[in-house]
Scaffold this motif. Sequence first.
Motif, PDB file in Angstrom:
ATOM      1  N   ASP A  11      12.131 -14.299   1.915  1.00 22.17           N
ATOM      2  CA  ASP A  11      11.094 -13.769   3.420  1.00 22.17           C
ATOM      3  C   ASP A  11      12.157 -14.327   4.431  1.00 22.17           C
ATOM      4  O   ASP A  11      11.705 -14.463   4.960  1.00 22.17           O
ATOM      5  N   VAL A  12      13.153 -13.965   3.862  1.00 23.46           N
ATOM      6  CA  VAL A  12      13.877 -13.759   5.464  1.00 23.46           C
ATOM      7  C   VAL A  12      14.499 -12.383   5.560  1.00 23.46           C
ATOM      8  O   VAL A  12      15.295 -12.048   4.990  1.00 23.46           O
ATOM      9  N   PHE A  13      14.368 -12.613   7.124  1.00 20.52           N
ATOM     10  CA  PHE A  13      14.791 -11.354   7.676  1.00 20.52           C
ATOM     11  C   PHE A  13      16.044 -11.874   8.648  1.00 20.52           C
ATOM     12  O   PHE A  13      16.213 -13.494   8.989  1.00 20.52           O
ATOM     13  N   SER A  14      17.090 -11.517   8.611  1.00 23.15           N
ATOM     14  CA  SER A  14      18.175 -11.699   9.705  1.00 23.15           C
ATOM     15  C   SER A  14      17.320 -11.459  10.903  1.00 23.15           C
ATOM     16  O   SER A  14      16.598 -10.356  11.531  1.00 23.15           O
ATOM     17  N   SER A  15      18.180 -11.863  12.423  1.00 25.70           N
ATOM     18  CA  SER A  15      17.927 -10.895  13.603  1.00 25.70           C
ATOM     19  C   SER A  15      18.603  -9.992  14.056  1.00 25.70           C
ATOM     20  O   SER A  15      19.769 -10.353  14.280  1.00 25.70           O
ATOM     21  N   PRO A  16      18.141  -9.229  14.330  1.00 23.26           N
ATOM     22  CA  PRO A  16      18.592  -7.788  14.568  1.00 23.26           C
ATOM     23  C   PRO A  16      18.948  -8.078  15.563  1.00 23.26           C
ATOM     24  O   PRO A  16      18.412  -9.082  17.088  1.00 23.26           O
ATOM     25  N   PRO A  17      20.411  -7.739  16.620  1.00 24.75           N
ATOM     26  CA  PRO A  17      20.303  -7.426  17.943  1.00 24.75           C
ATOM     27  C   PRO A  17      19.401  -7.032  18.826  1.00 24.75           C
ATOM     28  O   PRO A  17      19.084  -5.793  18.416  1.00 24.75           O
ATOM     29  N   VAL A 121      -1.442   0.885   5.279  1.00 23.00           N
ATOM     30  CA  VAL A 121       0.560   0.032   6.227  1.00 23.00           C
ATOM     31  C   VAL A 121       1.373   1.054   5.040  1.00 23.00           C
ATOM     32  O   VAL A 121       2.417   0.794   6.125  1.00 23.00           O
ATOM     33  N   ASP A 122       1.470   0.407   3.907  1.00 24.88           N
ATOM     34  CA  ASP A 122       2.338   1.337   3.295  1.00 24.88           C
ATOM     35  C   ASP A 122       2.819   2.729   3.189  1.00 24.88           C
ATOM     36  O   ASP A 122       3.538   3.019   3.262  1.00 24.88           O
ATOM     37  N   CYS A 151       9.246  -5.720   4.926  1.00 22.33           N
ATOM     38  CA  CYS A 151       8.177  -5.817   5.528  1.00 22.33           C
ATOM     39  C   CYS A 151       7.655  -4.451   4.286  1.00 22.33           C
ATOM     40  O   CYS A 151       6.177  -4.875   3.571  1.00 22.33           O
ATOM     41  N   GLN A 152       7.614  -3.520   4.225  1.00 23.46           N
ATOM     42  CA  GLN A 152       6.477  -3.163   3.360  1.00 23.46           C
ATOM     43  C   GLN A 152       6.048  -3.147   1.716  1.00 23.46           C
ATOM     44  O   GLN A 152       4.996  -3.210   1.520  1.00 23.46           O
ATOM     45  N   ALA A 153       7.524  -3.771   1.320  1.00 24.83           N
ATOM     46  CA  ALA A 153       7.592  -4.650   0.091  1.00 24.83           C
ATOM     47  C   ALA A 153       6.292  -5.779   0.102  1.00 24.83           C
ATOM     48  O   ALA A 153       5.881  -5.938  -0.537  1.00 24.83           O
ATOM     49  N   ASP A 154       6.304  -5.982   1.322  1.00 21.38           N
ATOM     50  CA  ASP A 154       5.723  -7.407   1.142  1.00 21.38           C
ATOM     51  C   ASP A 154       3.873  -7.059   1.726  1.00 21.38           C
ATOM     52  O   ASP A 154       3.199  -7.911   1.383  1.00 21.38           O
ATOM     53  N   GLU A 155       3.812  -6.210   2.526  1.00 20.41           N
ATOM     54  CA  GLU A 155       2.475  -5.017   2.130  1.00 20.41           C
ATOM     55  C   GLU A 155       2.314  -4.776   1.054  1.00 20.41           C
ATOM     56  O   GLU A 155       0.671  -5.109   0.811  1.00 20.41           O
ATOM     57  N   ARG A 156       2.528  -4.700   0.049  1.00 25.18           N
ATOM     58  CA  ARG A 156       2.304  -4.198  -0.710  1.00 25.18           C
ATOM     59  C   ARG A 156       2.311  -5.219  -1.713  1.00 25.18           C
ATOM     60  O   ARG A 156       0.833  -4.950  -2.462  1.00 25.18           O
ATOM     61  N   GLU A 157       3.000  -6.317  -2.125  1.00 26.05           N
ATOM     62  CA  GLU A 157       2.350  -7.583  -2.475  1.00 26.05           C
ATOM     63  C   GLU A 157       0.812  -7.560  -2.015  1.00 26.05           C
ATOM     64  O   GLU A 157      -0.069  -7.861  -2.489  1.00 26.05           O
TER      65      GLU A 157
END
Length: 196
Positions: A11-17, A121-122, A151-157
């Motif tokens: 569950d960790v996303f990096s912070s994009p510029p 959404v998937d 994000c897509q993987a989370d939505e599939r779950e």
Amino acid sequence: MNLLKAISSVDVFSSPPPLSGGLSPALIADLRSDHAGEVGAVAIYRGVLAVSRDADLRGFAQRHLLTEARHQRLIEGWLPAPQRSRLLPAWRIAGWLTGALPALLGPRAVYATVAAVEVFVDQHYARQLRHIDAEPAHALLPLLRRELAECQADEREHRDEALARCGAQPVPAWLRGWTVLVGRGSAVAVRLARRW
């Protein structure tokens, strides 16, 4: 007719510029629709929590709300505020109603609704990832692609959990109709959010 077939027919996303330019208008429109969708998703779970007193359903909604809020923050890091949908108040209201109305009818209606949204959404994320693959080279695209795939993987779950909770009983006609309406409404929302 099983629910997945009924929904698919419609569950960790990096912070994009922050975006530094050079991304195509189509990709900016995709990100705008992603952000609007995550705003709506957060509102769906808030609607469920406002109405339902079922402890199991509330736990489901609280867990998924946290994930969707994380997705929203992630996409906000990619999409400066002036490029976000001007229709965010409408997406919040529509999302809240999409969660609250089925919550009045019980957990199965909520799970069917979440499954319908997540099937859409998937497919939306799959199309977007194909668009990214077709984009001209840009330094930020590999990071953006990876994060959207997460994000897509989370939505599939979420979809799979909602489908499992719906059970194997036949889906009543009213619930099938509702899920088709939810899927079509999601498609219209994406088209509008891409523009405004």
